[in-house]
Motif scaffolding. Structure first.
Motif, PDB file in Angstrom:
ATOM      1  N   UNK A 232      -0.423  -2.267  18.228  1.00 32.27           N
ATOM      2  CA  UNK A 232      -0.406  -2.437  16.775  1.00 32.27           C
ATOM      3  C   UNK A 232      -1.476  -1.540  16.175  1.00 32.27           C
ATOM      4  N   UNK A 233      -1.077  -0.663  15.266  1.00 35.63           N
ATOM      5  CA  UNK A 233      -1.994   0.253  14.596  1.00 35.63           C
ATOM      6  C   UNK A 233      -2.239  -0.270  13.184  1.00 35.63           C
ATOM      7  N   UNK A 234      -3.503  -0.415  12.811  1.00 35.06           N
ATOM      8  CA  UNK A 234      -3.869  -0.886  11.474  1.00 35.06           C
ATOM      9  C   UNK A 234      -4.779   0.154  10.847  1.00 35.06           C
TER      10      UNK A 234
ATOM     11  N   UNK B 115       0.869  -0.636  10.822  1.00 35.38           N
ATOM     12  CA  UNK B 115       0.581  -1.406   9.612  1.00 35.38           C
ATOM     13  C   UNK B 115      -0.324  -0.599   8.699  1.00 35.38           C
ATOM     14  N   UNK B 116      -0.352  -0.954   7.412  1.00 39.15           N
ATOM     15  CA  UNK B 116      -1.298  -0.300   6.504  1.00 39.15           C
ATOM     16  C   UNK B 116      -2.698  -0.859   6.731  1.00 39.15           C
ATOM     17  N   UNK B 117      -3.685  -0.369   5.975  1.00 38.83           N
ATOM     18  CA  UNK B 117      -5.087  -0.662   6.265  1.00 38.83           C
ATOM     19  C   UNK B 117      -5.449  -2.133   6.110  1.00 38.83           C
TER      20      UNK B 117
ATOM     21  N   UNK C 238      -9.268   4.602  13.299  1.00 42.79           N
ATOM     22  CA  UNK C 238      -8.625   3.387  12.805  1.00 42.79           C
ATOM     23  C   UNK C 238      -8.549   2.319  13.902  1.00 42.79           C
ATOM     24  N   UNK C 239      -8.133   1.108  13.507  1.00 49.00           N
ATOM     25  CA  UNK C 239      -8.075  -0.019  14.435  1.00 49.00           C
ATOM     26  C   UNK C 239      -6.751  -0.027  15.195  1.00 49.00           C
ATOM     27  N   UNK C 240      -6.834  -0.130  16.527  1.00 48.28           N
ATOM     28  CA  UNK C 240      -5.658  -0.254  17.372  1.00 48.28           C
ATOM     29  C   UNK C 240      -5.791  -1.549  18.168  1.00 48.28           C
TER      30      UNK C 240
END
Length: 362
Positions: free
Chosen positions: A40-42, A79-81, A120-122
């Motif tokens: 999941x990428x955020x 996903x978006x930020x 970014x958050x993964x």
């Protein structure tokens, strides 16, 4: 590595996004309960989407159920930020393969490289291990269960309570020294060091509270109770003893001390003394009287400022009388009587203790 995670402000936001009770955490828990896996990428789509291929665009509102259903496909979910919109599903992450990684599994290698490249958050959910790993920039954090985090939080609260008791005894010691004209630079560096260590433990517990989400409310109340007044007292002590030039920027000094804590396991008292502007640990110091006056009930800060400005230090203030205090604008006869009586009671109380006795307690 774990400690460094919590010193980054970006991680606070990331941990809040996936704390218990949040929609994202609910979705992750659904995947874990089904023994599934996912990437999941955020983050900012301008950074994340250009280095993904395949899959299909969605641009739909995030719900835990949708995340769970989409996780059944092999590709990553983007996903978006703020994790409120699902932008793409079943996507292939294509970070720079030359970025170094310590992982061996392809899913975690892609996650680590993608996080390093984008910042970014993964979130990588391992189907085999049933574990959740967070990647952000060059940092990695294995998400822990609420019970494990709660156990650590309780241990930290116990440590904080113990340190707070020592800090309070240090304040009693300082009061005795102030009313017997015996304060040295070493005494002030010691108590400021203890205040900063309390704040250091507070920061650690704050990160646990963030990770606990809705389960951390009681811990938050306990922390607020234990830390009540600590920074206010620290600032009063600094106002009592810093030189005039140092007084101009106490917030900057506190920020410097905070940065020193980030670079060391524990603050060195002599380093603190240097930051306070003292060169000799035995240098005698006289308080201006801020902390003593603050202990007097219902005495407003503007009045305290005027009294300190008039008397300059606690020794002169202790030698005053009601008539002299009454002449200061805003004090009045009633307050003047209260101030003199309170200061005399403080002085009498310190006579029942000797510095030697307090030192035994410490």
């Amino acid at each position: 590595m774990e400690n460094s995670v919590f010193k980054r402000k970006d991680w606070v936001k990331s941990l809040k996004l996936i704390s218990p009770g949040s929609p994202l955490r609910d979705g992750v828990d659904l995947i874990l309960d089904a023994r599934g896996g996912a990437l999941i990428v955020v983050g900012n789509p301008e950074k994340t989407l250009p280095i993904t291929v395949g899959g299909f665009p969605l641009d739909i509102e995030f719900t835990p159920a949708r995340l769970f259903e989409l996780s059944k496909m092999d590709g990553a979910i983007i996903l978006n930020a703020d994790a409120k919109t699902i932008l793409r599903a079943n996507a292939l992450l294509i970070p720079n393969p030359n970025i170094p990684t310590v992982n061996t599994g392809s899913r975690h290698q892609a996650a680590e490289r993608f996080a390093k490249q984008t910042g970014e958050l993964i979130i990588a959910i391992s189907q085999r291990r049933g574990a959740v790993t967070l990647y952000k920039g060059d940092l990695t954090y294995l998400l822990k269960s609420s019970s494990s985090i709660m156990s650590r939080a309780n241990q930290a609260l116990t440590t904080l309570d113990s340190y707070k008791q020592v800090f309070n005894r240090s304040l009693e010691h300082l009061t005795v020294l102030e009313f017997t004209d015996s304060v040295t630079a070493s005494d002030i560096a010691n108590i400021i060091t203890r205040a900063e260590m309390l704040k250091f433990i507070e920061e650690e517990i704050d990160t646990y509270i963030i990770q606990l989400g809705k389960d951390g409310l009681l811990t938050k109340w306990q922390l607020l109770e234990l830390m009540s007044g600590v920074e206010e007292i620290e600032i009063l002590i600094l106002k009592d003893y810093l030189s005039e030039d140092k007084l101009k920027d106490i917030p900057k000094l506190l920020e410097t001390l905070k940065q020193l804590k980030s670079e060391q396991d524990i603050l060195d008292q002599f380093v603190v003394m240097k930051q306070l502007g003292f060169t000799n640990p035995d240098q005698p110091l006289i308080p201006r009287g801020y902390r003593a006056l603050d202990n007097i009930p219902r005495l407003p800060s503007p009045i305290i400022e005027k009294i300190v400005e008039n008397y300059k230090n606690l020794n002169k203030l202790l030698g005053t009388n009601e008539e002299e205090l009454d002449k200061i604008e805003g004090v009045g006869k009633i307050r003047a009587h209260q101030i003199v009586n309170c200061l005399m009671r403080m002085k009498d109380i310190t006579k029942t203790f000797s510095s030697r006795n307090i030192n035994k307690i410490l």
